[in-house]
Design a protein around this motif. Sequence first.
Motif, PDB file in Angstrom:
ATOM      1  N   CYS A 142       2.285   1.740  -3.606  1.00  0.00           N
ATOM      2  CA  CYS A 142       1.350   2.289  -4.420  1.00  0.00           C
ATOM      3  C   CYS A 142       0.976   3.468  -4.284  1.00  0.00           C
ATOM      4  O   CYS A 142       0.946   4.401  -5.041  1.00  0.00           O
ATOM      5  N   GLY A 143       0.999   4.123  -2.939  1.00  0.00           N
ATOM      6  CA  GLY A 143       0.800   5.407  -2.445  1.00  0.00           C
ATOM      7  C   GLY A 143       2.017   6.366  -2.782  1.00  0.00           C
ATOM      8  O   GLY A 143       1.767   7.463  -2.923  1.00  0.00           O
ATOM      9  N   PRO A 201      -4.575  -1.317  -3.572  1.00  0.00           N
ATOM     10  CA  PRO A 201      -3.775  -2.388  -3.327  1.00  0.00           C
ATOM     11  C   PRO A 201      -3.993  -3.962  -3.203  1.00  0.00           C
ATOM     12  O   PRO A 201      -3.362  -4.940  -3.883  1.00  0.00           O
ATOM     13  N   SER A 210      -2.728   4.281  -2.745  1.00  0.00           N
ATOM     14  CA  SER A 210      -3.146   3.312  -1.547  1.00  0.00           C
ATOM     15  C   SER A 210      -4.291   3.268  -1.033  1.00  0.00           C
ATOM     16  O   SER A 210      -4.659   2.526  -0.251  1.00  0.00           O
ATOM     17  N   SER A 230       6.749   1.844   5.352  1.00  0.00           N
ATOM     18  CA  SER A 230       5.411   2.652   5.257  1.00  0.00           C
ATOM     19  C   SER A 230       5.299   3.757   6.224  1.00  0.00           C
ATOM     20  O   SER A 230       4.533   4.995   6.292  1.00  0.00           O
ATOM     21  N   SER A 259       0.773  -1.157   0.112  1.00  0.00           N
ATOM     22  CA  SER A 259       0.220   0.097  -0.060  1.00  0.00           C
ATOM     23  C   SER A 259       0.978   1.290  -0.024  1.00  0.00           C
ATOM     24  O   SER A 259       0.560   2.258  -0.845  1.00  0.00           O
TER      25      SER A 259
END
Length: 751
Positions: free
Chosen positions: A39-40, A78, A73, A130, A36
Amino acid sequence: MEEEKGRREAHPLLRGGRRQGSYSHGFSSREMQSLSAICGTFIPSIPVEKRHVGSREDPPSKTIEAFYLASGSQHPIPDEVAELMKKRGLSEGVWLARMVLWMLGTRLGTLILCGGASCSWKFPFLHTFSDLCVEKREEILKRWSAQRSGPLFLPPFLRVVFVMLKIFCFFTFFSLTNENSKNPTWNAIGYSTDNDEKPSKTQRERPLQKGIIDTANQTESSLLTSLAQKGLKVTKDPSCSVYKLECDVVVVGSGSGGGVAAAVLASSGHKVVILEKGNYFTPEDYSLLEAPSMDQMYESGGILSTLDGKVMLLAGSTVGGGSAVNWSACIKTPRPILKQWAEGNKLPLFGSPDYLSAMDTICKRMGVVENCTEEGFQNQVLRKGCESLGLEVEYVPRNSSEHHYCGSCCYGCKTGEKQGTDATWLVDAVDHGAVILTGCKAERFILENNKHSKKKEKKCLGVVARSLNKNITKRLQILSKITISACGSLLTPPLMISSGLKNPNIGKNLHLHPVLMVWGYFPDSISDLRGKIFEGGIITSLHKVVADDSRVRAVIEAPALGPASFSTLFPWVSGLQMKESMMKYGRTVHLFPLIRDRGSGEVKEEGRIKYRLDRLDKENIREGLRRALRILVAAGAVEVGTHRSDGQRIKCKGMREEDFEEFLDGVTVEGGVRSREEHCNLYCSAHQMGSCKMGSIEEGGVDENGESWEAEGLFVCDGSVLPSALGVNPMITIQSIAYCLSKRMAESLRS
């Protein structure tokens, strides 16, 4: 009505949507947290005030503001990315990505993979990926892209992971649709799936329906009934593990080669059975949506690459094969190639009047026209740029009307004007009693020791296949006088090898017509050329890059790129830059040089493809890229660039000639995620040829009749029999070869 309902439930393409809900990817919570975050980072939420000057609207509309604020995200992106990776990724690539994601979920793993960027002066001093700010995460991904990792100087597998995650993330983000078959980004980037053209005629009956048995909608008992109703003799094996069918000819694959061969042999009075693992669609079924169309109509959902990640491959996997999803180009086999194959490869077929006549027959049956009354935006640019430079540009013959303006034929032609084998040769085959089993995959050819011939050790008795419908557990044993493999250059060799054939030439000599793309941006406000890149005929013009000795070095054409495909191939250097590039999507023209490759690869096992360019190939591609960039600038582009991973580009306004020449000198063609170069390119291929080539027993997989050197009665009729790369779009060549070979088969059956 019940059969129709079942068919539509079986094939998501017909609903035009994409299933969401429960996920079976099996990624752990730690892996998903890292995924996630990545992806963000690829697609970050960006306040609109941070965008650069020059975006499409100022002040921005709500749709544009929402696009900039959207993040990769956000749910369900995700999970959808993980699901797609599990379904379409190479197993070792997925394993590697999951290992990296797991490590990024730990502080020590993040330190190893990301170096000092994971550290801070505040407790706890070391952070997981993250927990880092988006700016730090972006710098880390840039280093991965350039093959620079953490302090331990890890091997270049991080670039592999970077490219893999980028492809799956962007493809998902720009193709995922809601219950209304819409993606929230499309309005902002100016993309639409609406097609003003209507089907040329409303079809009361699906042209192939009387010959189709869709195994996805069958039970074991209903399958037996359906087979019998189609005139096939079916018996149960005493062991009850298989159903035995008898016919004259069984054809594995329904594309350009298989469709023609089936039509010729069925028209000659023989009972023909065609196996197709894909599904059957007609113009009324096509949604024109990128994700479900790719998933249902392309091999591996259109996400297939060589083992080293150097080349992304597109191959059709539906009734009609590549002819149902290709870009309509219908170019006859060039005379120099025919001469080389006839004389150099000692294959008289290609110097015969029969072959020349076959090409005419093929073009007539497919309704090929030479001209185009209205070209789409990309082909307008190609033509204008060539004319401005005094270069020759040609119209490309197409198997549709000269008024055909469909830019979505790569997802199936919604207007029904494109005449692929599903609308021509397969119709002829079905009209003469042929049966097509869809959702049915061939597993192996049935080979036995040949007691009647000293020339060939084996004799082929047919094929064993299985339905992809899990409710049908029994195999189909299809016994035939002649067996034809026509499942394409990527699948014919693995099928032959897994059946027990030992010829070392099978699976070698794979040619791909590898291409790299360049782009040019043409704002509406400046350019006098109108339209969007997804409108109009895909290939209607071409330019040949010719050497001093009159040898064609490359052919420059335009591609079809939906927003998901565009975003996966376009270089990523930052989240902001990528969003601004996508805002220009509709007016960013792409061109590519297609070369007749001398380098080759091999495919011995399904999905395991190796390939290597040679030095001359790279030189020809580079020269083609330089010519394509000149054409874009001459046509009025305000900015041009390559697909090199560092986002290589140059603004054209105020550009001096020496600046442009310096830029062109910097164009490189090194490819592959495992390249040692800091910046690499990702190649593409839509043509696969030669992996079971026609030739002598010392160098060929089949003889001049298309018959296996090892197994009597086993023939090949697809692009894999081409003696070498062709250098132009191969559909007409494949069909013409199949026509000649199947005519010979019909004669042998008759005698």
